[in-house]
Motif scaffolding. Structure first.
Motif, mmCIF file in Angstrom:
data_model
loop_
_atom_site.group_PDB
_atom_site.id
_atom_site.type_symbol
_atom_site.label_atom_id
_atom_site.label_comp_id
_atom_site.label_asym_id
_atom_site.label_seq_id
_atom_site.Cartn_x
_atom_site.Cartn_y
_atom_site.Cartn_z
ATOM 1 N N UNK A 77 -7.128 8.320 -14.570
ATOM 2 C CA UNK A 77 -8.170 8.169 -13.528
ATOM 3 C C UNK A 77 -6.762 7.473 -12.440
ATOM 4 N N UNK A 78 -7.457 8.622 -11.648
ATOM 5 C CA UNK A 78 -6.620 7.624 -9.659
ATOM 6 C C UNK A 78 -6.585 6.623 -9.483
ATOM 7 N N UNK A 79 -5.995 5.813 -8.621
ATOM 8 C CA UNK A 79 -6.975 4.938 -7.765
ATOM 9 C C UNK A 79 -5.713 4.028 -6.808
ATOM 10 N N UNK A 80 -6.203 4.368 -5.748
ATOM 11 C CA UNK A 80 -4.793 3.440 -4.571
ATOM 12 C C UNK A 80 -5.594 2.125 -4.427
ATOM 13 N N UNK A 81 -4.219 1.565 -4.531
ATOM 14 C CA UNK A 81 -4.896 -0.148 -4.182
ATOM 15 C C UNK A 81 -4.935 -0.384 -2.828
ATOM 16 N N UNK A 82 -5.857 -0.961 -2.134
ATOM 17 C CA UNK A 82 -6.709 -1.435 -0.992
ATOM 18 C C UNK A 82 -6.586 -3.099 -0.308
ATOM 19 N N UNK A 83 -5.990 -3.592 -1.537
ATOM 20 C CA UNK A 83 -5.784 -5.525 -1.061
ATOM 21 C C UNK A 83 -6.985 -5.641 -0.846
ATOM 22 N N UNK A 84 -7.127 -6.999 -0.525
ATOM 23 C CA UNK A 84 -5.633 -7.680 0.366
ATOM 24 C C UNK A 84 -4.510 -7.900 -0.987
ATOM 25 N N UNK A 85 -5.104 -8.037 -2.430
ATOM 26 C CA UNK A 85 -3.737 -8.601 -3.261
ATOM 27 C C UNK A 85 -4.015 -7.641 -3.775
ATOM 28 N N UNK A 86 -2.263 -7.163 -3.797
ATOM 29 C CA UNK A 86 -1.863 -6.142 -4.866
ATOM 30 C C UNK A 86 -0.960 -6.929 -6.268
ATOM 31 N N UNK A 120 2.192 -3.990 3.913
ATOM 32 C CA UNK A 120 1.225 -2.199 3.368
ATOM 33 C C UNK A 120 0.240 -2.686 3.641
ATOM 34 N N UNK A 121 -0.480 -3.544 3.494
ATOM 35 C CA UNK A 121 -1.779 -4.153 3.876
ATOM 36 C C UNK A 121 -1.951 -4.225 5.881
ATOM 37 N N UNK A 158 2.461 3.818 -0.045
ATOM 38 C CA UNK A 158 3.172 3.185 1.102
ATOM 39 C C UNK A 158 3.028 3.855 2.886
ATOM 40 N N UNK A 159 2.239 4.720 1.970
ATOM 41 C CA UNK A 159 1.739 6.420 3.035
ATOM 42 C C UNK A 159 0.057 6.287 3.462
ATOM 43 N N UNK A 160 -0.026 6.731 4.130
ATOM 44 C CA UNK A 160 -1.675 7.416 3.766
ATOM 45 C C UNK A 160 -2.635 7.766 4.747
ATOM 46 N N UNK A 161 -2.828 8.749 5.203
ATOM 47 C CA UNK A 161 -3.795 9.488 5.549
ATOM 48 C C UNK A 161 -5.058 9.975 5.847
#
Length: 163
Positions: A77-86, A120-121, A158-161
């Motif tokens: 399962x691939x997940x990307x953190x989006x905060x606000x807590x990392x 990052x946030x 660290x990069x997201x498009x």
């Protein structure tokens, strides 16, 4: 300015990494990984990939989005953190120019990771419209640490498009 070029250079294609690791994320430590304290501690990797956002979850402060990774049909399962807590400190621990020995104590060391997450946030996640991102394709570069549960890979981007 120093972190992004280093991470972009180190980033391994995530589908290739997953195929090569054959289910054991620690198997490629010597080839792609970096331990937080020399040869021990947290094992982190820098990866890149793209995929379709299938879910955005902001119910807790440690928000995430799930991604169906292009070029990968395996069980991870691939997940990307989006905060606000990392969670974790994979980004800090992946950088060669930041070393634990350069800090007086654990508190200062932790503050480095927190300040990276703040950037990052603001600069990576803050520029995205998370309310409309589900179903869209994202291209990312990010870092993750290998946890005890290897079923999920939780990447701090660290990069997201968005495409």
């Amino acid at each position: 300015s120093q972190a992004l070029p280093e991470l972009e250079k180190k980033a391994v294609d995530l589908p290739q990494f997953l195929t090569e690791s054959n289910g054991d994320l620690k198997a490629l430590a010597g080839k792609y990984g970096k331990y937080s304290m020399g040869t021990k501690g947290e094992l982190s990797y820098v990866v890149k990939g793209q995929g379709k956002v299938t879910e955005v979850n902001q119910e807790k402060k440690a928000g995430f989005m799930k991604v169906q990774l292009d070029g990968y049909a395996g069980p991870k399962i691939i997940s990307l953190q989006i905060g606000s807590v990392y969670k974790g400190s994979a980004v800090r621990d992946s950088l060669d120019f930041i070393k634990y020995e350069d800090y007086k104590n654990q508190v200062d060391w932790a503050k480095v990771s927190q300040s990276i997450h703040d950037v990052i946030n603001k600069d990576v996640i803050g520029k995205q419209d998370l309310t409309t991102i589900t179903g869209k394709t994202v291209v990312f570069t990010g870092c993750f640490s290998v946890g005890a549960d290897q079923k999920e890979i939780l990447i701090t981007p660290v990069e997201l498009t968005v495409q």
